[in-house]
Design an enzyme around this catalytic site. Structure first.
Site, short mmCIF file in Angstrom:
data_model
loop_
_atom_site.label_atom_id
_atom_site.label_comp_id
_atom_site.label_asym_id
_atom_site.label_seq_id
_atom_site.Cartn_x
_atom_site.Cartn_y
_atom_site.Cartn_z
N ASP A 106 0.84 -1.20 0.00
CA ASP A 106 0.00 0.00 0.00
C ASP A 106 0.88 1.25 0.00
O ASP A 106 2.04 1.21 0.42
CB ASP A 106 -0.90 0.03 1.24
CG ASP A 106 -1.90 -1.11 1.24
OD1 ASP A 106 -2.21 -1.64 0.15
OD2 ASP A 106 -2.37 -1.46 2.34
N1 URA Z 1 -1.36 -5.90 3.98
C1 URA Z 1 -1.86 -4.64 3.91
O1 URA Z 1 -2.92 -4.36 4.46
N2 URA Z 1 -1.17 -3.71 3.24
C2 URA Z 1 0.03 -3.97 2.63
O2 URA Z 1 0.63 -3.05 2.06
C3 URA Z 1 0.53 -5.27 2.73
C4 URA Z 1 -0.17 -6.23 3.40
#
Ligand code: URA
Length: 230
Positions: free
Chosen positions: A101
């Protein structure tokens, strides 16, 4: 066949403008002859390219470990800054393996090896991904049990994960899937919110903690071999 400056840059000698300077400074030879033209075509299979007298090995694939900072998307284009903006110009044809993310930090493999990328992401390979997680509200014993059994949130299910406590509001988590917002949604299902997330490991590839956020380095031969041993 490849342009000499591209060949040198892709081999990690320097950026395109740096290698052009090296060529001008007579530090590059092709088959023993000093060359002065950055656009000269070299045959990766046949020509011997040397920099300061040392052979420059050509590799079709490039593998970088990036410590992804917050604020960058795991994509190769778009309005937002993306992880390739952090990578030197000759390597802008690479891509990130999987997605973190925008506000997640940590280990991201950047490569042009589509086959390896595909294998690491294939759901049936169950490649382990380890994260360091901070949350706002501590989990109960029952929540932790739930993590080890698997979680359902709205209409999505998440496979069992391995939880290791660090403090009441921080822990590591090993997951084997890569679903959208997986860890954030697992925590929401348990009534908690992720406040910080960092990927520490993918398979055997461990984030090099000497890399500051935004920095990257080549993978070693051993790291590449162990990623490929699937
Ligand atoms: N899980 C999430 O919620 N975000 C990420 O970036 C990676 C794993």
């Amino acid at each position: 066949m490849n342009r000499l400056d591209k060949y040198l840059a892709a081999s990690g000698i320097g950026t395109r403008s740096e290698v052009k300077k090296y060529i001008r400074d007579c530090r590059v030879t092709v088959n023993g002859e000093i060359v002065r033209h950055a656009d000269m075509k070299v045959d990766e299979e046949k020509d011997l390219v040397c920099f300061d007298g040392e052979p420059v090995s050509w590799s079709e694939f490039v593998y970088f470990m990036l410590n992804k900072p917050q604020g960058y998307i795991s994509a190769t284009s778009g309005w937002d800054p993306n992880v390739l903006d952090l990578i030197a110009e000759p390597f802008r044809n690479l891509f990130p393996v999987g997605r973190l993310d925008k506000d997640t930090e940590g280990l991201l493999l950047i490569t042009n090896d589509g086959q390896l990328g595909h294998e690491l992401l294939a759901p049936k390979k169950h490649v382990e991904k380890e994260y360091y997680v901070e949350i706002d509200i501590p989990l109960s014993e029952e929540d932790i049990e739930q993590i080890s059994r698997g979680i359902t949130y709205k209409d999505e299910t998440y496979k069992p994960a391995v939880y290791k406590k660090i403090s009441d509001t921080s822990f590591t988590l090993v997951i084997t899937e890569g679903k959208y917002h997986e860890i954030k949604r697992m925590m929401l299902a348990l009534g908690s919110k992720v406040t910080y997330l960092k990927r520490l490991r993918m398979k055997d590839l461990v984030l090099d903690e000497s890399l500051k956020p935004g920095e990257y380095r080549y993978l070693t031969e051993e790291e590449i071999a162990s990623l490929k041993a699937i």
